[in-house]
Design an enzyme around this catalytic site. Structure first.
Site, short mmCIF file in Angstrom:
data_model
loop_
_atom_site.label_atom_id
_atom_site.label_comp_id
_atom_site.label_asym_id
_atom_site.label_seq_id
_atom_site.Cartn_x
_atom_site.Cartn_y
_atom_site.Cartn_z
N ASN A 9 8.95 -28.85 -28.47
CA ASN A 9 7.97 -28.16 -27.17
C ASN A 9 6.81 -28.31 -27.39
OD1 ASN A 9 7.19 -26.17 -25.55
ND2 ASN A 9 7.87 -24.33 -26.66
N TRP A 10 6.27 -29.26 -26.40
CA TRP A 10 4.91 -29.42 -26.44
C TRP A 10 3.94 -28.38 -26.02
CZ3 TRP A 10 4.33 -35.08 -24.49
CH2 TRP A 10 5.15 -36.21 -25.18
N LYS A 11 4.55 -27.61 -25.23
CA LYS A 11 3.64 -26.39 -25.04
C LYS A 11 2.58 -26.98 -23.77
CE LYS A 11 4.90 -23.60 -28.82
NZ LYS A 11 4.52 -22.64 -29.77
N HIS A 94 10.83 -17.93 -23.69
CA HIS A 94 10.10 -18.11 -24.91
C HIS A 94 8.97 -17.10 -25.15
CE1 HIS A 94 7.04 -19.85 -27.56
NE2 HIS A 94 8.10 -20.86 -27.93
N GLU A 96 5.90 -16.91 -25.84
CA GLU A 96 4.48 -16.93 -25.22
C GLU A 96 4.71 -16.58 -23.77
OE1 GLU A 96 3.94 -20.87 -26.44
OE2 GLU A 96 3.79 -20.03 -28.58
N GLU A 166 13.46 -17.56 -32.56
CA GLU A 166 11.94 -17.95 -32.81
C GLU A 166 11.44 -16.71 -33.15
OE1 GLU A 166 10.72 -21.73 -30.96
OE2 GLU A 166 10.26 -20.38 -29.54
N GLY A 172 3.38 -20.82 -34.73
CA GLY A 172 1.79 -21.23 -34.89
C GLY A 172 1.28 -20.61 -35.97
N SER A 212 6.92 -22.48 -36.85
CA SER A 212 6.40 -23.47 -37.97
C SER A 212 7.35 -24.19 -38.76
CB SER A 212 5.79 -22.23 -38.94
OG SER A 212 4.71 -21.65 -38.12
N GLY A 233 7.25 -26.65 -32.38
CA GLY A 233 6.10 -26.78 -31.64
C GLY A 233 5.21 -27.58 -32.15
N GLY A 234 4.14 -27.35 -32.75
CA GLY A 234 3.06 -28.13 -33.32
C GLY A 234 3.47 -29.18 -34.01
P1 13P Z 1 5.46 -23.92 -33.64
O1 13P Z 1 6.34 -24.65 -34.29
O2 13P Z 1 3.86 -24.59 -33.42
O3 13P Z 1 5.26 -22.48 -34.79
O4 13P Z 1 5.90 -23.43 -32.46
C1 13P Z 1 7.26 -23.09 -32.44
C2 13P Z 1 7.66 -22.89 -31.06
O5 13P Z 1 7.31 -21.87 -30.38
C3 13P Z 1 8.58 -23.71 -30.31
O6 13P Z 1 9.00 -23.10 -29.33
#
Ligand code: 13P
Length: 253
Positions: A9-11, A94, A96, A166, A172, A212, A233-234
């Site tokens: 997930n590149w966000k 999600h 967020e 999640e 993050g 993470s 994510g990251g």
């Molecule tokens: P991180 O891997 O950056 O913690 O993000 C996880 C995430 O929200 C994937 O959707």
């Protein structure tokens, strides 16, 4: 055995040109045919991603959708627009979106049904906050989110859909859930699938973990019986680390 499902997930990243990362992914993920690989770039890169990855097994996911088909909804995007842009999957619910954009269990449900009705496979995200975990209500929260998201969905709608656990406190933050703690929630989610639907759906649905995930903690998570992959994510913004995470699952197949 369920096939591992590794999604990035590149966000709202990267800020400018997605092509170098896509090109690098194409090279680094080559030959990983025993697992499902997914990238979820921002809307603006969906088309480029689907063109560039056309001849590869890498699948494209969007990060969000709106439930109306068309009309005066400034800034929103419909399921059919996502399909035209090349998406086969869509991330829904999600944390967020729940946190910053007032997403509720009800709106998650509307989006999920819209995805299903339009041939997009949902990646349904759910998870508790740190406060909810500390208050000992993790399972209650997960059950509420599960029931709310899937309200009115029949078993025949759901083959292939993905659940992503999640925990919000792990996103993050670098604080990954301990594999055994994550496994406990995944097992609970599988039980919910069994109780509300069937053993067949519970046994076949992939439940992936997000929060993470990095190359050095991925294998420990993937070894858990109910963890079928990751929503990264990251670490998905580096082709090298995403490929290492994917490789950690390949080695268990
Ligand atoms: P991180 O891997 O950056 O913690 O993000 C996880 C995430 O929200 C994937 O959707």
């Amino acid at each position: 055995m369920r096939k591992y499902f590794i999604a990035g997930n590149w966000k709202m990243n990267p800020l400018s040109d997605p092509l170098p990362l896509l090109r690098e992914l194409k090279v680094k993920l080559v030959g990983m045919n025993n697992i499902d690989l997914v990238v979820a770039p921002p809307f603006t890169a969906l088309h480029q991603a689907s063109e560039l990855l056309r001849e590869t097994p890498i699948i494209i996911s969007a990060q969000h959708l709106f439930w109306e088909e068309k009309g005066a909804f400034t800034g929103e995007i419909s399921a059919s627009m996502l399909k035209v842009a090349g998406a086969d999957y869509v991330i829904i619910g999600h944390s967020e979106r729940r946190q910053y954009f007032s997403e509720t269990d009800h709106s998650v449900n509307l989006r999920l049904k819209t995805a299903l009705n339009n041939g997009l496979t949902p990646i349904l995200c759910l998870g508790e906050t740190e406060d909810e975990r500390e208050r000992g209500i993790t399972f209650e929260v997960i059950e509420r989110q599960f029931k709310g998201a899937l309200s009115g969905c029949g078993e025949s709608d759901l083959p292939g859909f993905i659940i992503a656990y999640e925990p919000v406190w792990a996103i993050g933050t670098g604080k990954t859930a301990q594999p055994a703690d994550a496994q406990e929630v995944h097992e609970f989610l599988r039980r919910l699938l069994r109780d509300h639907y069937s053993s067949a759906l519970a046994d076949t649905t992939r439940i992936i973990y997000g929060g993470s995930v990095k190359p050095d903690n991925a294998a420990g998570l993937f070894k858990q019986v109910d963890i079928d992959g990751a929503l990264v994510g990251g670490a998905s913004l580096s082709a090298e680390s995403f490929a290492q995470i994917a490789k950690a699952s390949m080695e268990l197949v």
